[in-house]
Design an enzyme around this catalytic site. Structure first.
Site, mmCIF file in Angstrom:
data_model
loop_
_atom_site.group_PDB
_atom_site.id
_atom_site.type_symbol
_atom_site.label_atom_id
_atom_site.label_comp_id
_atom_site.label_asym_id
_atom_site.label_seq_id
_atom_site.Cartn_x
_atom_site.Cartn_y
_atom_site.Cartn_z
ATOM 1 N N PHE A 1 -6.112 -89.078 7.858
ATOM 2 C CA PHE A 1 -5.711 -90.263 8.625
ATOM 3 C C PHE A 1 -6.094 -91.586 7.948
ATOM 4 C CE2 PHE A 1 -6.279 -86.794 11.699
ATOM 5 C CZ PHE A 1 -4.989 -86.701 12.170
ATOM 6 N N ALA A 2 -6.302 -91.582 6.638
ATOM 7 C CA ALA A 2 -6.609 -92.819 5.902
ATOM 8 C C ALA A 2 -5.290 -93.518 5.570
ATOM 9 C CB ALA A 2 -7.412 -92.520 4.639
ATOM 10 N N ASN A 3 -4.737 -94.161 6.587
ATOM 11 C CA ASN A 3 -3.459 -94.861 6.477
ATOM 12 C C ASN A 3 -3.557 -96.157 7.257
ATOM 13 O OD1 ASN A 3 -1.937 -92.449 5.348
ATOM 14 N ND2 ASN A 3 -2.567 -91.643 7.337
ATOM 15 N N HIS B 1 7.784 -112.957 7.220
ATOM 16 C CA HIS B 1 6.935 -112.849 8.400
ATOM 17 C C HIS B 1 7.266 -111.594 9.204
ATOM 18 C CE1 HIS B 1 5.557 -114.580 12.475
ATOM 19 N NE2 HIS B 1 4.519 -114.092 11.835
ATOM 20 N N ASP C 1 -2.703 -92.315 2.593
ATOM 21 C CA ASP C 1 -3.388 -91.242 1.886
ATOM 22 C C ASP C 1 -2.337 -90.390 1.170
ATOM 23 O OD1 ASP C 1 -2.314 -89.407 3.811
ATOM 24 O OD2 ASP C 1 -4.105 -89.567 5.051
ATOM 25 N N HIS D 1 -1.242 -91.418 15.722
ATOM 26 C CA HIS D 1 -0.734 -91.097 14.388
ATOM 27 C C HIS D 1 0.789 -90.959 14.415
ATOM 28 C CE1 HIS D 1 -0.907 -89.765 10.277
ATOM 29 N NE2 HIS D 1 -0.349 -88.608 10.573
#
Length: 131
Positions: free
Chosen positions: A120-122, A20, A28, A98
Site C-alpha cells: 500500500f505504498a502509493n 490545477h 509501489d 485502496h
C-alpha cells in the site's frame, strides 16, 4: 544537459504539463496501472528507487494541493505512512480505501512505478497552483 531538478525526461515533462487539480500517482511495484494511463517505470530492483525517495524528488518540482492515500496503509505499512506524512508538510491528506485509490489512477496523467516492495505504498498527488 539539464543542470538541476528531475533528470528523468518523462517525469519532468509530465510535471511541467500539469494543470490545477491534475493528478499523478507514485506507486509501489505492485499497483495495477490502467492501460490508458502513462506508465513511467522507474523500478530497477526491490527498493530501487524507493517510494519515499521518489515522492521527495517529485515534490521538489510539483505544487501539491492534496494527497490521497489508502486507509489500508495504516495497518499494513504504518512506518511508511509516517514517512510519507513527514515529507508532505502542509499538504492536506485525504485517506480513502485502496479501491478508491485504484479508481483515481484512471484519472491520473501518469503513474510513476517505483521499486518499493511495501504494501500500500502509493500516493495520488493532486496539482495545485503556484499563484
Amino acid at each position: 544537459m539539464k543542470k538541476i531538478g528531475i533528470l528523468n525526461s518523462e517525469i519532468s515533462r509530465v510535471i511541467s504539463e500539469l494543470g490545477h487539480m491534475d493528478m499523478i500517482v507514485i506507486a509501489d511495484a505492485g499497483l495495477p496501472i490502467p492501460l490508458h494511463v502513462k506508465r513511467i517505470d522507474l523500478a530497477l530492483k526491490e527498493g530501487i528507487p524507493s517510494f519515499i525517495e521518489t515522492v521527495e524528488t517529485v515534490l521538489q518540482e510539483m505544487c501539491v494541493e492534496n494527497a490521497y492515500l489508502a486507509q489500508e496503509m495504516e495497518s499494513a505499512s504504518p512506518t511508511k505512512k509516517g514517512e510519507l506524512i513527514a515529507v508532505l508538510p502542509g499538504v492536506p491528506i485525504k485517506v480513502i480505501t485502496h479501491e478508491e485509490l485504484k479508481a483515481l489512477t484512471h484519472q491520473a496523467k501518469a503513474v510513476i512505478r517505483t521499486g518499493e516492495f511495501t504494501s500500500f505504498a502509493n500516493v495520488v498527488l493532486e496539482a495545485g497552483v503556484i499563484f
